[in-house]
Scaffold this motif. Structure first.
Motif, PDB file in Angstrom:
ATOM      1  N   VAL A   1     -32.183  11.181 -52.015  1.00 33.66           N
ATOM      2  CA  VAL A   1     -31.310  10.880 -53.151  1.00 33.66           C
ATOM      3  C   VAL A   1     -32.248  10.894 -54.343  1.00 33.66           C
ATOM      4  O   VAL A   1     -33.122  10.024 -54.471  1.00 33.66           O
ATOM      5  N   GLY A   2     -32.125  11.919 -55.170  1.00 34.27           N
ATOM      6  CA  GLY A   2     -33.122  12.120 -56.217  1.00 34.27           C
ATOM      7  C   GLY A   2     -34.448  12.430 -55.541  1.00 34.27           C
ATOM      8  O   GLY A   2     -34.530  13.309 -54.692  1.00 34.27           O
ATOM      9  N   THR A   3     -35.479  11.660 -55.880  1.00 34.05           N
ATOM     10  CA  THR A   3     -36.791  11.846 -55.245  1.00 34.05           C
ATOM     11  C   THR A   3     -37.041  10.805 -54.151  1.00 34.05           C
ATOM     12  O   THR A   3     -38.109  10.806 -53.542  1.00 34.05           O
ATOM     13  N   LEU A   4     -36.065   9.945 -53.891  1.00 36.88           N
ATOM     14  CA  LEU A   4     -36.208   8.880 -52.898  1.00 36.88           C
ATOM     15  C   LEU A   4     -35.828   9.381 -51.510  1.00 36.88           C
ATOM     16  O   LEU A   4     -34.699   9.837 -51.291  1.00 36.88           O
ATOM     17  N   LEU A   5     -36.769   9.310 -50.581  1.00 33.06           N
ATOM     18  CA  LEU A   5     -36.508   9.683 -49.201  1.00 33.06           C
ATOM     19  C   LEU A   5     -35.715   8.539 -48.559  1.00 33.06           C
ATOM     20  O   LEU A   5     -36.198   7.414 -48.484  1.00 33.06           O
ATOM     21  N   VAL A   6     -34.471   8.834 -48.122  1.00 33.98           N
ATOM     22  CA  VAL A   6     -33.592   7.789 -47.594  1.00 33.98           C
ATOM     23  C   VAL A   6     -33.225   8.010 -46.131  1.00 33.98           C
ATOM     24  O   VAL A   6     -32.527   7.177 -45.542  1.00 33.98           O
ATOM     25  N   GLY A   7     -33.676   9.104 -45.532  1.00 31.61           N
ATOM     26  CA  GLY A   7     -33.365   9.344 -44.133  1.00 31.61           C
ATOM     27  C   GLY A   7     -34.236  10.423 -43.535  1.00 31.61           C
ATOM     28  O   GLY A   7     -34.814  11.239 -44.249  1.00 31.61           O
ATOM     29  N   SER A   8     -34.309  10.382 -42.209  1.00 28.44           N
ATOM     30  CA  SER A   8     -35.143  11.333 -41.494  1.00 28.44           C
ATOM     31  C   SER A   8     -34.610  11.500 -40.073  1.00 28.44           C
ATOM     32  O   SER A   8     -34.113  10.544 -39.469  1.00 28.44           O
ATOM     33  N   VAL A   9     -34.720  12.714 -39.559  1.00 26.77           N
ATOM     34  CA  VAL A   9     -34.461  12.970 -38.151  1.00 26.77           C
ATOM     35  C   VAL A   9     -35.535  13.940 -37.677  1.00 26.77           C
ATOM     36  O   VAL A   9     -35.930  14.856 -38.407  1.00 26.77           O
ATOM     37  N   ARG A  10     -36.007  13.706 -36.465  1.00 29.34           N
ATOM     38  CA  ARG A  10     -37.055  14.562 -35.901  1.00 29.34           C
ATOM     39  C   ARG A  10     -36.646  15.066 -34.526  1.00 29.34           C
ATOM     40  O   ARG A  10     -35.906  14.408 -33.801  1.00 29.34           O
ATOM     41  N   MET A  11     -37.178  16.240 -34.180  1.00 22.33           N
ATOM     42  CA  MET A  11     -36.997  16.832 -32.859  1.00 22.33           C
ATOM     43  C   MET A  11     -38.372  17.159 -32.304  1.00 22.33           C
ATOM     44  O   MET A  11     -39.210  17.738 -32.997  1.00 22.33           O
ATOM     45  N   THR A  12     -38.568  16.774 -31.050  1.00 19.76           N
ATOM     46  CA  THR A  12     -39.848  16.973 -30.371  1.00 19.76           C
ATOM     47  C   THR A  12     -39.616  17.814 -29.123  1.00 19.76           C
ATOM     48  O   THR A  12     -38.661  17.555 -28.380  1.00 19.76           O
ATOM     49  N   PRO A  13     -40.477  18.800 -28.872  1.00 16.05           N
ATOM     50  CA  PRO A  13     -40.316  19.607 -27.659  1.00 16.05           C
ATOM     51  C   PRO A  13     -40.679  18.795 -26.417  1.00 16.05           C
ATOM     52  O   PRO A  13     -41.686  18.076 -26.399  1.00 16.05           O
ATOM     53  N   ILE A  14     -39.849  18.922 -25.396  1.00 11.03           N
ATOM     54  CA  ILE A  14     -40.089  18.235 -24.129  1.00 11.03           C
ATOM     55  C   ILE A  14     -39.769  19.194 -22.988  1.00 11.03           C
ATOM     56  O   ILE A  14     -39.210  20.267 -23.192  1.00 11.03           O
ATOM     57  N   ARG A  15     -40.104  18.745 -21.807  1.00 13.53           N
ATOM     58  CA  ARG A  15     -39.721  19.437 -20.586  1.00 13.53           C
ATOM     59  C   ARG A  15     -38.876  18.442 -19.805  1.00 13.53           C
ATOM     60  O   ARG A  15     -39.283  17.309 -19.592  1.00 13.53           O
TER      61      ARG A  15
ATOM     62  N   ALA B   1     -43.548   0.601 -28.620  1.00  9.08           N
ATOM     63  CA  ALA B   1     -43.476   0.270 -27.203  1.00  9.08           C
ATOM     64  C   ALA B   1     -42.286   0.928 -26.509  1.00  9.08           C
ATOM     65  O   ALA B   1     -42.219   0.932 -25.284  1.00  9.08           O
ATOM     66  N   ARG B   2     -41.362   1.471 -27.249  1.00  5.78           N
ATOM     67  CA  ARG B   2     -40.175   2.085 -26.658  1.00  5.78           C
ATOM     68  C   ARG B   2     -40.543   3.345 -25.884  1.00  5.78           C
ATOM     69  O   ARG B   2     -41.411   4.112 -26.281  1.00  5.78           O
ATOM     70  N   THR B   3     -39.831   3.567 -24.788  1.00 12.86           N
ATOM     71  CA  THR B   3     -40.089   4.728 -23.940  1.00 12.86           C
ATOM     72  C   THR B   3     -39.983   6.034 -24.723  1.00 12.86           C
ATOM     73  O   THR B   3     -40.840   6.909 -24.596  1.00 12.86           O
ATOM     74  N   ALA B   4     -38.944   6.185 -25.524  1.00 10.65           N
ATOM     75  CA  ALA B   4     -38.768   7.430 -26.286  1.00 10.65           C
ATOM     76  C   ALA B   4     -39.936   7.647 -27.242  1.00 10.65           C
ATOM     77  O   ALA B   4     -40.409   8.774 -27.413  1.00 10.65           O
ATOM     78  N   SER B   5     -40.428   6.579 -27.869  1.00 13.75           N
ATOM     79  CA  SER B   5     -41.576   6.705 -28.780  1.00 13.75           C
ATOM     80  C   SER B   5     -42.824   7.129 -28.025  1.00 13.75           C
ATOM     81  O   SER B   5     -43.582   7.972 -28.493  1.00 13.75           O
ATOM     82  N   ARG B   6     -43.021   6.552 -26.860  1.00 16.72           N
ATOM     83  CA  ARG B   6     -44.197   6.913 -26.066  1.00 16.72           C
ATOM     84  C   ARG B   6     -44.128   8.372 -25.620  1.00 16.72           C
ATOM     85  O   ARG B   6     -45.134   9.070 -25.588  1.00 16.72           O
ATOM     86  N   LEU B   7     -42.934   8.843 -25.283  1.00 20.72           N
ATOM     87  CA  LEU B   7     -42.756  10.243 -24.896  1.00 20.72           C
ATOM     88  C   LEU B   7     -43.081  11.170 -26.066  1.00 20.72           C
ATOM     89  O   LEU B   7     -43.761  12.170 -25.915  1.00 20.72           O
ATOM     90  N   ARG B   8     -42.634  10.798 -27.263  1.00 23.07           N
ATOM     91  CA  ARG B   8     -42.875  11.635 -28.443  1.00 23.07           C
ATOM     92  C   ARG B   8     -44.353  11.670 -28.834  1.00 23.07           C
ATOM     93  O   ARG B   8     -44.776  12.591 -29.529  1.00 23.07           O
ATOM     94  N   GLU B   9     -45.138  10.684 -28.400  1.00 19.29           N
ATOM     95  CA  GLU B   9     -46.577  10.686 -28.706  1.00 19.29           C
ATOM     96  C   GLU B   9     -47.288  11.860 -28.051  1.00 19.29           C
ATOM     97  O   GLU B   9     -48.338  12.273 -28.505  1.00 19.29           O
ATOM     98  N   GLY B  10     -46.709  12.414 -26.982  1.00 26.40           N
ATOM     99  CA  GLY B  10     -47.375  13.468 -26.229  1.00 26.40           C
ATOM    100  C   GLY B  10     -47.319  14.834 -26.863  1.00 26.40           C
ATOM    101  O   GLY B  10     -48.000  15.748 -26.417  1.00 26.40           O
ATOM    102  N   ALA B  11     -46.496  15.004 -27.894  1.00 23.90           N
ATOM    103  CA  ALA B  11     -46.388  16.301 -28.564  1.00 23.90           C
ATOM    104  C   ALA B  11     -45.893  16.065 -29.985  1.00 23.90           C
ATOM    105  O   ALA B  11     -45.070  15.185 -30.217  1.00 23.90           O
ATOM    106  N   PRO B  12     -46.381  16.841 -30.929  1.00 21.85           N
ATOM    107  CA  PRO B  12     -45.895  16.676 -32.311  1.00 21.85           C
ATOM    108  C   PRO B  12     -44.450  17.163 -32.445  1.00 21.85           C
ATOM    109  O   PRO B  12     -44.016  18.052 -31.711  1.00 21.85           O
ATOM    110  N   HIS B  13     -43.726  16.564 -33.377  1.00 25.55           N
ATOM    111  CA  HIS B  13     -42.353  17.010 -33.628  1.00 25.55           C
ATOM    112  C   HIS B  13     -42.394  18.370 -34.317  1.00 25.55           C
ATOM    113  O   HIS B  13     -43.404  18.779 -34.871  1.00 25.55           O
TER     114      HIS B  13
END
Length: 169
Positions: A55-69, A33-45
């Motif tokens: 850490v080893g094979t365990l995914l412990v973090g993520s960051v994404r960038m999405t193109p916007i205007r 429901a967050r505005t930023a999430s709704r904005l990111r729905e309009g284009a793939p990251h």
């Protein structure tokens, strides 16, 4: 603090399920429901600007960038930045941020926007966007609407509505 054998790598398509589960644990069902999430729905990251921490094979973090205007200016929307709750306060988020921002700068991007805590993101150079300079397509606390110029003057050129910028094939 124990040293972690941390690997930061580009996000891979096979990471999507693990990242979605991480977002669910960190942000809960209200994240959609967050505005930023709704904005990111309009284009793939962008996979080349999105990174995971392992850490080893365990995914412990993520960051994404999405193109916007941002008005007429091309820009990026950073987020979500997510770290597995059990691994918080160990520098993983900062490592992901630095890698993503350095990559964006290296690839010629000029402006990064996000919605987040200014005291945390200030150390990476983010500043509050002046009131009514840019407008998100939904409600947001203006104290949490932040920008980082990767090229001087990019924020001054970005005026008006922020919208998704679908990737053209």
């Amino acid at each position: 603090m124990t040293e972690l054998s941390l690997i930061i790598r580009s996000e891979q398509p096979i990471d999507s399920d693990a990242i979605e589960r991480l977002h669910e644990r960190a942000f809960g069902p209200g994240r959609f429901a967050r505005t930023a999430s709704r904005l990111r729905e309009g284009a793939p990251h962008l996979l080349d600007l999105s990174f995971t921490a392992l850490v080893g094979t365990l995914l412990v973090g993520s960051v994404r960038m999405t193109p916007i205007r941002a008005g007429e200016e091309r820009a990026l929307m950073l987020g979500p930045l997510t770290v597995e709750p059990a691994f918080e306060s160990r520098g993983i988020g900062a490592a992901l941020m630095r890698r993503s921002l350095d990559s964006a700068r290296d690839k010629g991007h000029t402006l990064v926007l996000l919605v987040g805590d200014e005291p945390y993101y200030r150390r990476f150079g983010f500043k509050r966007i002046p009131l009514r300079h840019l407008e998100l397509p939904g409600p947001v606390n203006p104290d949490r609407f932040l920008a980082l110029e990767l090229a001087e003057g990019a924020l001054a050129r970005a005026k008006g509505l922020v919208s998704p910028l679908p990737i053209s094939g």
